[in-house]
Design a protein around this motif. Structure first.
Motif, PDB file in Angstrom:
ATOM      1  N   LEU A   1       8.587 -13.808  17.034  1.00  0.00           N
ATOM      2  CA  LEU A   1       9.499 -12.921  16.292  1.00  0.00           C
ATOM      3  C   LEU A   1       8.755 -12.323  15.101  1.00  0.00           C
ATOM      4  CD1 LEU A   1      12.507 -11.964  16.117  1.00  0.00           C
ATOM      5  CD2 LEU A   1      12.904 -13.889  14.582  1.00  0.00           C
ATOM      6  N   PRO A   2       8.197 -11.124  15.255  1.00  0.00           N
ATOM      7  CA  PRO A   2       7.397 -10.569  14.156  1.00  0.00           C
ATOM      8  C   PRO A   2       8.234 -10.201  12.928  1.00  0.00           C
ATOM      9  CG  PRO A   2       7.067  -9.338  16.218  1.00  0.00           C
ATOM     10  CD  PRO A   2       8.253 -10.219  16.408  1.00  0.00           C
ATOM     11  N   ILE A   3       7.689 -10.532  11.761  1.00  0.00           N
ATOM     12  CA  ILE A   3       8.330 -10.153  10.492  1.00  0.00           C
ATOM     13  C   ILE A   3       7.729  -8.832  10.030  1.00  0.00           C
ATOM     14  CG2 ILE A   3       8.436 -10.779   8.026  1.00  0.00           C
ATOM     15  CD1 ILE A   3       8.770 -13.670   8.909  1.00  0.00           C
ATOM     16  N   CYS A   4       8.569  -7.908   9.594  1.00  0.00           N
ATOM     17  CA  CYS A   4       8.047  -6.624   9.097  1.00  0.00           C
ATOM     18  C   CYS A   4       7.878  -6.728   7.585  1.00  0.00           C
ATOM     19  CB  CYS A   4       9.023  -5.478   9.336  1.00  0.00           C
ATOM     20  SG  CYS A   4       9.656  -5.362  10.973  1.00  0.00           S
ATOM     21  N   ASP A   5       6.714  -6.455   7.106  1.00  0.00           N
ATOM     22  CA  ASP A   5       6.517  -6.347   5.669  1.00  0.00           C
ATOM     23  C   ASP A   5       6.769  -4.885   5.310  1.00  0.00           C
ATOM     24  OD1 ASP A   5       5.745  -6.229   3.075  1.00  0.00           O
ATOM     25  OD2 ASP A   5       3.810  -7.213   3.356  1.00  0.00           O
ATOM     26  N   LEU A   6       7.975  -4.618   4.811  1.00  0.00           N
ATOM     27  CA  LEU A   6       8.371  -3.217   4.582  1.00  0.00           C
ATOM     28  C   LEU A   6       7.524  -2.554   3.505  1.00  0.00           C
ATOM     29  CD1 LEU A   6      12.255  -3.554   4.777  1.00  0.00           C
ATOM     30  CD2 LEU A   6      10.672  -2.941   6.598  1.00  0.00           C
ATOM     31  N   SER A   7       6.955  -3.392   2.600  1.00  0.00           N
ATOM     32  CA  SER A   7       6.152  -2.792   1.533  1.00  0.00           C
ATOM     33  C   SER A   7       4.863  -2.191   2.097  1.00  0.00           C
ATOM     34  CB  SER A   7       5.837  -3.835   0.463  1.00  0.00           C
ATOM     35  OG  SER A   7       5.287  -4.995   1.049  1.00  0.00           O
ATOM     36  N   LYS A   8       4.478  -2.649   3.315  1.00  0.00           N
ATOM     37  CA  LYS A   8       3.266  -2.103   3.920  1.00  0.00           C
ATOM     38  C   LYS A   8       3.553  -0.869   4.762  1.00  0.00           C
ATOM     39  CE  LYS A   8       0.298  -6.102   3.807  1.00  0.00           C
ATOM     40  NZ  LYS A   8       0.243  -7.421   4.405  1.00  0.00           N
ATOM     41  N   SER A   9       4.811  -0.678   5.144  1.00  0.00           N
ATOM     42  CA  SER A   9       5.156   0.560   5.856  1.00  0.00           C
ATOM     43  C   SER A   9       5.612   1.547   4.774  1.00  0.00           C
ATOM     44  CB  SER A   9       6.272   0.309   6.864  1.00  0.00           C
ATOM     45  OG  SER A   9       7.487   0.074   6.187  1.00  0.00           O
ATOM     46  N   ASN A  10       6.011   2.722   5.166  1.00  0.00           N
ATOM     47  CA  ASN A  10       6.428   3.673   4.119  1.00  0.00           C
ATOM     48  C   ASN A  10       7.942   3.630   3.895  1.00  0.00           C
ATOM     49  OD1 ASN A  10       7.078   4.734   6.541  1.00  0.00           O
ATOM     50  ND2 ASN A  10       6.352   6.814   6.131  1.00  0.00           N
ATOM     51  N   PHE A  11       8.508   2.421   4.013  1.00  0.00           N
ATOM     52  CA  PHE A  11       9.967   2.266   3.931  1.00  0.00           C
ATOM     53  C   PHE A  11      10.560   2.865   2.650  1.00  0.00           C
ATOM     54  CE2 PHE A  11      13.874  -0.190   3.123  1.00  0.00           C
ATOM     55  CZ  PHE A  11      14.533  -0.013   4.331  1.00  0.00           C
ATOM     56  N   LYS A  12       9.956   2.515   1.508  1.00  0.00           N
ATOM     57  CA  LYS A  12      10.494   2.955   0.211  1.00  0.00           C
ATOM     58  C   LYS A  12      10.570   4.475   0.126  1.00  0.00           C
ATOM     59  CE  LYS A  12       9.038   0.341  -3.409  1.00  0.00           C
ATOM     60  NZ  LYS A  12       8.129  -0.006  -4.510  1.00  0.00           N
ATOM     61  N   SER A  13       9.559   5.122   0.711  1.00  0.00           N
ATOM     62  CA  SER A  13       9.479   6.580   0.586  1.00  0.00           C
ATOM     63  C   SER A  13      10.513   7.316   1.433  1.00  0.00           C
ATOM     64  CB  SER A  13       8.076   7.050   0.959  1.00  0.00           C
ATOM     65  OG  SER A  13       7.866   6.792   2.332  1.00  0.00           O
ATOM     66  N   LYS A  14      11.202   6.587   2.295  1.00  0.00           N
ATOM     67  CA  LYS A  14      12.223   7.241   3.131  1.00  0.00           C
ATOM     68  C   LYS A  14      13.488   7.574   2.341  1.00  0.00           C
ATOM     69  CE  LYS A  14      11.095   4.484   7.285  1.00  0.00           C
ATOM     70  NZ  LYS A  14      10.266   5.431   8.016  1.00  0.00           N
ATOM     71  N   PHE A  15      13.608   7.002   1.122  1.00  0.00           N
ATOM     72  CA  PHE A  15      14.877   7.137   0.408  1.00  0.00           C
ATOM     73  C   PHE A  15      14.727   7.860  -0.914  1.00  0.00           C
ATOM     74  CE2 PHE A  15      14.777   3.435   3.109  1.00  0.00           C
ATOM     75  CZ  PHE A  15      15.829   3.747   3.971  1.00  0.00           C
ATOM     76  N   LYS A  16      15.763   8.632  -1.221  1.00  0.00           N
ATOM     77  CA  LYS A  16      15.776   9.404  -2.461  1.00  0.00           C
ATOM     78  C   LYS A  16      16.114   8.496  -3.634  1.00  0.00           C
ATOM     79  CE  LYS A  16      18.773  12.543  -1.099  1.00  0.00           C
ATOM     80  NZ  LYS A  16      19.330  13.316  -0.058  1.00  0.00           N
ATOM     81  N   GLY A  17      15.587   8.860  -4.802  1.00  0.00           N
ATOM     82  CA  GLY A  17      15.960   8.127  -6.000  1.00  0.00           C
ATOM     83  C   GLY A  17      14.743   7.695  -6.776  1.00  0.00           C
ATOM     84  N   SER A  18      14.929   7.606  -8.114  1.00  0.00           N
ATOM     85  CA  SER A  18      13.789   7.249  -8.955  1.00  0.00           C
ATOM     86  C   SER A  18      13.725   5.750  -9.185  1.00  0.00           C
ATOM     87  CB  SER A  18      13.893   7.987 -10.286  1.00  0.00           C
ATOM     88  OG  SER A  18      15.126   7.648 -10.896  1.00  0.00           O
ATOM     89  N   ASN A  19      14.834   5.058  -8.941  1.00  0.00           N
ATOM     90  CA  ASN A  19      14.801   3.600  -9.125  1.00  0.00           C
ATOM     91  C   ASN A  19      15.443   2.915  -7.918  1.00  0.00           C
ATOM     92  OD1 ASN A  19      17.563   3.879  -9.407  1.00  0.00           O
ATOM     93  ND2 ASN A  19      17.538   3.695 -11.632  1.00  0.00           N
TER      94      ASN A  19
END
Ligand SMILES: [Zn+2]
Ligand SMILES: [Zn+2]
Length: 373
Positions: A93-111
């Protein structure tokens, strides 16, 4: 990360009674989202924007409860919490490290709160397994944020059995327990659309491109209402990944019964034999450890009953690819040992005794972790 795979973000997996985030699963396929159950919601979304190394410090608030009170210090805490991820997760069961994908950049907002709100606004379809509080509480509490944000085209379609929807409408969204925030026909794009949508057993719907969802009914114990014995109805949502031909079964609270559970197995077999869907994942509750036969489970599973139910899937077992068995909804007990460790041990013992360990790989889902299904 494989772009075409289904990702399960575990917002909450507790079976109570300590409210360390109850059942709420966020699914992501490409850049689209939907949820199964709403026991956890907006408050858990910021965790997805934390790096894995940051999460490891506080990811498993349940393990913390079972630490020897004299031993709690930061070094010990960090070490045990980090190891709990390994302890409870199978290699398959692979764990996704979202910080290594571009997950954060998919969403709008400064914080983080703005990004979390943007993610929240992208979750338009929520499938509820049954109306118990631990499966709906944060979904309901979050609804007011849809009103007055200034954002347009906000939408929440809540799918459940006709009875689930009726009970939520009559007993929760009734202006007594909580305001009735449904708004099925918004008059303009500044008003959110909030709708309870009946989803009958065996029906199919398509919440996002590439994934079909089928609802199957299950039993979840009995109760007495006004002197009449009633079955508590729950659901299993079957997620069909049309591209990969993978099938994932996401269960609400349930028990084995002689009628509805066999129908679910029959449906799984049909999808396998007629349409070539391979059973890849089972996310299912195991609320209690095995104690003795007389213990009242109140419509839930223990390792004995769960393994018995799993053995009935035998006509689609395949040694080539094991099924990821993901346990959720473990109830915290007032004991010295973490009940999840006992359940993991008991599950592995029973599966190996019945030679079923060649077909299943057991994990226990952890809050805040994202898994690639
Ligand atoms: Zn329940
Ligand atoms: Zn529950």
């Amino acid at each position: 990360m494989d772009n075409h795979s289904l990702i399960l973000h575990v917002l909450g997996s507790s079976g109570g009674p300590v409210n360390t985030r109850t059942q709420g699963f966020l699914f992501q396929y490409e850049d689209e989202f939907f949820m199964v159950d709403g026991g956890s919601g907006l408050s858990a979304l910021p965790d997805l924007f934390k790096g894995q190394y940051l999460k490891e410090n506080d990811i498993d608030s349940v393990s913390y409860l079972y630490q020897n009170a004299d031993q709690i210090n930061e070094v010990y805490k960090k070490a045990t919490l980090k190891s709990s991820i390994m302890k409870f997760t199978a290699n398959s069961l692979p764990i996704c490290d979202l910080s290594k994908s571009n997950f954060k950049s998919k969403f709008k907002g400064s914080n983080i709160i703005e990004k979390s709100m943007d993610l929240y606004s992208k979750i338009q379809n929520i499938f509820i397994t049954h109306p118990h509080l631990d499966h709906i509480n944060e979904l309901i509490i979050n609804l007011p944020i849809l009103y007055g944000t200034g954002l347009s085209n906000l939408k929440k379609i809540i799918y459940g059995s006709p009875n689930t929807n009726l009970f939520i409408q009559e007993h929760v969204l009734n202006f007594k327990i909580w305001p009735d925030l449904t708004n099925p026909t918004p008059t303009n794009s500044n008003h959110p659309e909030v709708r309870l949508n009946d989803f009958s057993a065996n029906d199919i719907c398509n919440p996002i491109n590439g994934i079909d969802v089928i609802r199957m009914s299950l039993n979840h114990g009995e109760c007495e209402i006004k002197g009449q014995l009633c079955i508590v109805e729950s659901s299993c949502y079957m997620l069909l990944d049309k591209k990969k031909r993978h099938l994932h079964l996401i269960f609400g609270d349930c028990e084995w019964d002689e009628k509805k559970f066999p129908l679910l197995i029959l449906k799984t077999t049909e999808l396998h034999e007629k349409l070539g869907y391979k059973l890849k994942t089972i996310v299912i509750e195991c609320s209690s450890i095995n104690v003795d036969e007389r213990t009242n489970l109140y419509g839930h599973m223990n390792p004995n009953l769960l393994c018995m139910a799993l053995s009935k899937f035998d006509n689609i077992f395949d040694k080539q690819q094991k099924i990821n068995l993901c346990i959720t909804h473990v109830k915290q007990t007032i004991t010295s040992k973490d009940p999840r460790e006992i359940i993991m041990q008991q599950m592995n013992d029973i599966l190996s005794r019945g030679k079923m360990d060649q077909y299943f790989e057991v994990s226990i889902l952890l809050n805040g972790i994202s898994y690639q299904l």
